[in-house]
Motif scaffolding. Structure first.
Motif, PDB file in Angstrom:
ATOM      1  N   GLY A 624       0.815  -1.212   0.000  1.00  0.00           N
ATOM      2  CA  GLY A 624       0.000   0.000   0.000  1.00  0.00           C
ATOM      3  C   GLY A 624       0.847   1.259   0.000  1.00  0.00           C
ATOM      4  N   LEU A 625       1.954   1.238   0.744  1.00  0.00           N
ATOM      5  CA  LEU A 625       2.844   2.393   0.768  1.00  0.00           C
ATOM      6  C   LEU A 625       3.484   2.617  -0.598  1.00  0.00           C
ATOM      7  CD1 LEU A 625       4.287   4.605   2.357  1.00  0.00           C
ATOM      8  CD2 LEU A 625       5.963   2.903   3.105  1.00  0.00           C
ATOM      9  N   ALA A 626       3.896   1.543  -1.267  1.00  0.00           N
ATOM     10  CA  ALA A 626       4.481   1.677  -2.604  1.00  0.00           C
ATOM     11  C   ALA A 626       3.468   2.234  -3.593  1.00  0.00           C
ATOM     12  CB  ALA A 626       5.001   0.321  -3.078  1.00  0.00           C
ATOM     13  N   ILE A 627       2.223   1.796  -3.498  1.00  0.00           N
ATOM     14  CA  ILE A 627       1.185   2.296  -4.400  1.00  0.00           C
ATOM     15  C   ILE A 627       0.985   3.796  -4.196  1.00  0.00           C
ATOM     16  CG2 ILE A 627      -1.299   2.207  -4.862  1.00  0.00           C
ATOM     17  CD1 ILE A 627      -1.162  -0.793  -4.515  1.00  0.00           C
ATOM     18  N   GLU A 628       1.031   4.250  -2.954  1.00  0.00           N
ATOM     19  CA  GLU A 628       0.899   5.679  -2.691  1.00  0.00           C
ATOM     20  C   GLU A 628       2.024   6.468  -3.358  1.00  0.00           C
ATOM     21  OE1 GLU A 628       0.605   6.546   1.409  1.00  0.00           O
ATOM     22  OE2 GLU A 628      -1.197   5.338   1.729  1.00  0.00           O
ATOM     23  N   LEU A 629       3.254   5.942  -3.314  1.00  0.00           N
ATOM     24  CA  LEU A 629       4.376   6.632  -3.952  1.00  0.00           C
ATOM     25  C   LEU A 629       4.185   6.713  -5.460  1.00  0.00           C
ATOM     26  CD1 LEU A 629       7.383   5.085  -1.960  1.00  0.00           C
ATOM     27  CD2 LEU A 629       6.087   7.159  -1.460  1.00  0.00           C
ATOM     28  N   PHE A 630       3.714   5.631  -6.063  1.00  0.00           N
ATOM     29  CA  PHE A 630       3.511   5.645  -7.511  1.00  0.00           C
ATOM     30  C   PHE A 630       2.314   6.503  -7.895  1.00  0.00           C
ATOM     31  CE2 PHE A 630       6.420   2.068  -7.537  1.00  0.00           C
ATOM     32  CZ  PHE A 630       7.101   2.263  -8.727  1.00  0.00           C
ATOM     33  N   GLU A 631       1.333   6.635  -7.019  1.00  0.00           N
ATOM     34  CA  GLU A 631       0.222   7.544  -7.300  1.00  0.00           C
ATOM     35  C   GLU A 631       0.712   8.982  -7.406  1.00  0.00           C
ATOM     36  OE1 GLU A 631      -2.476   6.805  -4.164  1.00  0.00           O
ATOM     37  OE2 GLU A 631      -3.557   5.200  -5.193  1.00  0.00           O
ATOM     38  N   ARG A 632       1.648   9.347  -6.554  1.00  0.00           N
ATOM     39  CA  ARG A 632       2.205  10.700  -6.610  1.00  0.00           C
ATOM     40  C   ARG A 632       3.072  10.889  -7.843  1.00  0.00           C
ATOM     41  NH1 ARG A 632       4.694  12.006  -0.760  1.00  0.00           N
ATOM     42  NH2 ARG A 632       5.020  14.010  -1.820  1.00  0.00           N
ATOM     43  N   THR A 633       3.837   9.855  -8.199  1.00  0.00           N
ATOM     44  CA  THR A 633       4.726   9.962  -9.359  1.00  0.00           C
ATOM     45  C   THR A 633       3.952   9.918 -10.667  1.00  0.00           C
ATOM     46  OG1 THR A 633       6.367   8.766  -8.036  1.00  0.00           O
ATOM     47  CG2 THR A 633       6.841   9.040 -10.371  1.00  0.00           C
ATOM     48  N   ALA A 634       2.800   9.224 -10.678  1.00  0.00           N
ATOM     49  CA  ALA A 634       2.034   9.052 -11.916  1.00  0.00           C
ATOM     50  C   ALA A 634       1.504  10.364 -12.469  1.00  0.00           C
ATOM     51  CB  ALA A 634       0.870   8.089 -11.673  1.00  0.00           C
ATOM     52  N   ILE A 635       1.455  11.408 -11.646  1.00  0.00           N
ATOM     53  CA  ILE A 635       0.966  12.699 -12.123  1.00  0.00           C
ATOM     54  C   ILE A 635       1.845  13.236 -13.241  1.00  0.00           C
ATOM     55  CG2 ILE A 635       0.501  15.079 -11.414  1.00  0.00           C
ATOM     56  CD1 ILE A 635      -0.075  14.041  -8.620  1.00  0.00           C
ATOM     57  N   GLN A 636       3.138  12.934 -13.204  1.00  0.00           N
ATOM     58  CA  GLN A 636       4.058  13.500 -14.184  1.00  0.00           C
ATOM     59  C   GLN A 636       4.770  12.448 -15.025  1.00  0.00           C
ATOM     60  OE1 GLN A 636       6.737  15.497 -11.439  1.00  0.00           O
ATOM     61  NE2 GLN A 636       8.300  13.921 -11.729  1.00  0.00           N
ATOM     62  N   SER A 637       4.503  11.170 -14.806  1.00  0.00           N
ATOM     63  CA  SER A 637       5.269  10.138 -15.505  1.00  0.00           C
ATOM     64  C   SER A 637       4.344   9.074 -16.084  1.00  0.00           C
ATOM     65  CB  SER A 637       6.282   9.484 -14.546  1.00  0.00           C
ATOM     66  OG  SER A 637       6.886   8.364 -15.146  1.00  0.00           O
ATOM     67  N   GLN A 638       4.442   8.853 -17.389  1.00  0.00           N
ATOM     68  CA  GLN A 638       3.690   7.794 -18.043  1.00  0.00           C
ATOM     69  C   GLN A 638       4.151   6.425 -17.556  1.00  0.00           C
ATOM     70  OE1 GLN A 638       1.165   7.588 -19.879  1.00  0.00           O
ATOM     71  NE2 GLN A 638       1.257   5.727 -21.123  1.00  0.00           N
ATOM     72  N   ARG A 639       5.439   6.266 -17.312  1.00  0.00           N
ATOM     73  CA  ARG A 639       5.954   5.000 -16.800  1.00  0.00           C
ATOM     74  C   ARG A 639       5.319   4.671 -15.458  1.00  0.00           C
ATOM     75  NH1 ARG A 639      12.449   5.743 -17.785  1.00  0.00           N
ATOM     76  NH2 ARG A 639      12.577   4.860 -19.867  1.00  0.00           N
TER      77      ARG A 639
END
Length: 742
Positions: A624-639
């Motif tokens: 769950g913590l990793a998903i939260e980090l990728f949710e924040r990164t997904a705003i600016q990254s297609q990867r």
């Protein structure tokens, strides 16, 4: 008759002292088998006078036969009997200690961020002494079984409908071949429209690396120099590179860059510009301007442009994946084409190629780890002019240090990319005698010991650990599990200097805590050990999960299961710490998030495949913590958006099964699930088995369709449910997540 006291009492036999010559004669006879051995004589045993005798062999003391004896005392008659069984027992106890230490560390991480007192470095070394006693001649069956079970880890071969083939070796996980790591011709992450280059430079950039001799001329060089930024912007980009990009590849040190390299290029460009103006005012200027290019200028200019590209890419004042960075990258490729790369490469050539590979690993999705590995390997081949120590040719001290630093930076980059993709590096250490550069950051501890700086630690780790993992995991013959555990011990025994603080607290000062450069340096260095352990144990972690999904600790590869999970948990928590310190920089450095994705796959696999495991609930929290980090990164990254879809899908399986279990058992929200998550089984499918086998680097051939556009697999407006960030230390290790209590 009275006793005669005048005669001395009789004795049995007078003890005669044996001379040194007689002792030597007795030893020679025992060696020749003419006398009983000394130990049999001491114990009054029958000796067959062989060397060693059967009595000593039976008692396990053949090493002292025929002339040595055991010290007299209670229990010495059988003190070394059956040593093989004793050594096996010691080895088993050592492995058991490691498992208990890993389990204790996992439990400690759920209740506190501090190290448990029983896990201090001195205490962790106790088990290594016992393992050293393990017999070197164990039975063939004991060694062949783990080797036979891991021999399937050949790697993964992908084949698309266009005939494109890619290979990922044992150390590479499934994340290396995901769609998000495939280069695309589409517009990148909110990428700005980059300023167009003149047609001449555009064509020149596309010539790389197959430039013909004598094709470019000084006109092309003058045109490239006209795109140099202002002095103020150039120094700003150089500072941005040194603070951020230099940690990944630093062929030029700060003093050289700011005091000589950058000023010299601007000075030469200024002189050439004045010469051109003067020549334009003179007759016959066109003929003179068509001269050949100075061999020392083009690749130095390419190095500077690639350095500017990295500086702009990691400039927090600019948007991610900005057009300015791409613009300087294109200018760098054009400058590389002004001189043939293959023939007599210079130091500037190697520097430029290394910076180009670093840009590929950090830039947007139009570049992949594959291209970074290829360019880094190319640079490594060119660097074989500096793989021999330059001091042997009596070069000046500054040149020697420059060439040493360049080689070890290239070597570290090449072996790092090789491990990530499971492919062989370009340079083997058996051909290298280049020494390390002087450690300018070295300090003295309170006890007077020398503590290495960041760069020496980076180079040492690449030579001693990364290369060791490459030789174990990427060779054609699969390693035995004992070999893996021995290398695991080497990694664990490495200690970082006391002044090295990857996890800075707010109490150390807000400025230091939020500093983008220090946070990136600490995060990058902290990943060396944990990521190495993932590379080393990933295949065996997958094998343990496949063999014993309900309880991986029953597998002979249980140490790898615990180690992989523990390292994955540490990586995710370290990533969260980096986001807390400087989220803007954490989201920009993609290949560090690449390791976070790999760690998230491991903890997600634990929850999906082994929900009965004692660590399943803490693994669910980490996921769950990793998903939260990728949710924040997904705003600016297609990867990150694509990776987030994969992780959400991975998380959905255990959550659905947990809800099903709770509904069927009618548990109230106040109750807690037992440490086994109930009695439901994992019931794996063939597809899950294949995915796990691919993640572990096992032999698979995949066919997939080529893509032109990747649709977003999720709606970023509806984030996943949040998991509780803290666990009550007085509750059981496994808790019901908050979002399951509704």
């Amino acid at each position: 008759m009275p006793v005669d006291t005048t005669r001395p009492p009789s004795s049995r036999r007078a003890q005669r002292k044996i001379t040194e010559e007689e002792l030597k004669d007795i030893e020679l006879k025992r060696i020749r088998g003419e006398l009983s051995c000394a130990e049999c004589r001491r114990l009054k045993l029958r000796c067959d006078k062989k060397v060693p005798c059967s009595s000593c062999c039976r008692r396990g003391c053949e090493s002292i036969c025929p002339c040595g004896i055991l010290s007299a005392g209670q229990g010495t008659r059988f003190i070394l009997a059956d040593t093989e069984q004793l050594h096996r027992k010691i080895a088993e106890m050592s492995h058991r200690i490691r498992q208990l230490e890993d389990a204790l560390a996992i439990l400690q991480s759920t209740v506190s961020g501090d190290r448990h007192p029983l896990l201090e470095d001195d205490l962790l070394k106790i088990k290594f002494g016992a393992e050293a006693l393990t017999s070197q001649h164990s039975s063939s069956n004991e060694e062949e079984e783990p080797s036979r079970r891991s021999i399937d880890a050949l790697g993964t071969l992908t084949l698309d409908d266009a005939g494109e083939v890619k290979y990922f070796g044992r150390s590479a996980g499934s994340e290396a071949g995901e769609e998000w790591d495939t280069p695309s011709n589409d517009e990148d992450e909110d990428e700005e429209a980059r300023p167009p280059l003149p047609p001449e430079l555009e064509n020149l950039a596309n010539l790389f690396p197959f430039t013909k001799k004598g094709r470019p001329n000084t006109n092309s060089l003058d045109l490239l120099e006209s795109f140099l930024p202002s002095h103020e912007r150039a120094w700003s980009l150089g500072e941005s590179y040194l603070k951020h990009g230099g940690y990944f590849f630093r062929p030029i040190k700060r003093d050289e860059l700011m005091n000589s390299f950058l000023p010299d290029i601007y000075r030469r460009a200024s002189v050439r510009s004045q010469t051109r103006v003067t020549a334009d005012a003179s007759p016959g200027a066109d003929d003179e301007s068509e001269g050949s290019v100075d061999s020392s200028s083009p690749h130095a200019l390419a190095t500077l442009y690639f350095l500017f590209a990295l500086g702009a890419l990691l400039d927090l004042n600019l948007p991610p994946y900005n057009a300015e960075a791409e613009h300087y990258y294109d200018l760098g490729r054009a400058a590389l084409s002004l001189r043939v790369v293959f023939d007599s490469p210079q130091v500037d050539t190697v520097q430029a190629m290394g910076l180009m590979a670093t840009y590929h690993s950090l830039a947007g999705k139009k570049y992949s780890r594959d291209s970074a590995w290829c360019v880094a390997s190319f640079a490594s081949k060119l660097a074989q002019s500096v793989h021999r120590d330059s001091a042997r040719w009596k070069m000046n001290a500054a040149t020697v240090q420059k060439r040493r630093n360049l080689f070890w930076e290239i070597f570290a980059a090449d072996v790092s990319h090789s491990l990530a993709l499971g492919r062989p590096p370009a340079i083997h250490l058996s051909y290298v005698d280049c020494e390390f550069p002087i450690d300018e950051e070295a300090t003295l501890s309170d006890t007077g010991e020398i503590q290495s700086g960041f760069w020496r630690m980076k180079h040492t780790f690449a030579r001693d650990i990364f290369m060791g993992v490459v030789e174990v995991t990427l060779t054609a013959k699969s390693p035995s599990y004992n070999t893996v555990l021995n290398l695991d011990r080497r990694v664990r025994e490495i200690s970082f200097p006391a002044n090295f603080k990857p996890y800075v607290l707010r109490e150390d000062g807000e400025q230091e805590f939020h500093d983008s450069s220090l946070s990136l340096r600490g995060f990058y260095a902290s990943q060396h050990r944990t990521v190495t352990m993932l590379y080393l144990h990933r295949s065996f972690f997958a094998q343990a999960m496949l063999d014993h999904p309900t309880n991986p600790l029953l597998s002979p590869f249980a140490p790898s299961f615990l180690t992989a999970y523990r390292c994955a948990s540490v990586i995710i928590k370290a990533s969260a710490h980096q986001f807390e310190r400087c989220a803007e920089m954490a989201m920009r450095v993609w290949f560090l998030m690449y390791h976070t994705f790999s760690a998230a796959v491991i903890v997600g696999t634990v929850v999906t495949r082994s929900p009965n495991s004692n660590v399943a609930s803490s693994a669910l929290l980490d996921l769950g913590l990793a998903i939260e980090l990728f949710e924040r990164t997904a705003i600016q990254s297609q990867r990150a958006r694509i990776a987030l879809g994969v992780l959400r899908k991975l998380k959905k399986k255990p959550c659905d099964r947990l809800r099903s279990f709770m509904n069927s058992s009618n548990n109230s929200p106040t109750n807690f699930v037992s440490p086994s998550f109930g009695n439901f089984s994992s019931s794996p499918t063939d597809d899950v088995d294949d995915e796990l086998a691919i993640f572990g680097g096992q032999t698979r051939v995949l066919s997939r369709k080529s893509r032109s556009n990747i649709p977003l697999p999720l709606d970023l407006e509806t984030p996943a449910p949040r998991l509780p960030q803290r666990m009550d230390p007085y509750r059981p290790l496994v808790m019901i997540p908050e979002f399951l209590r509704t």
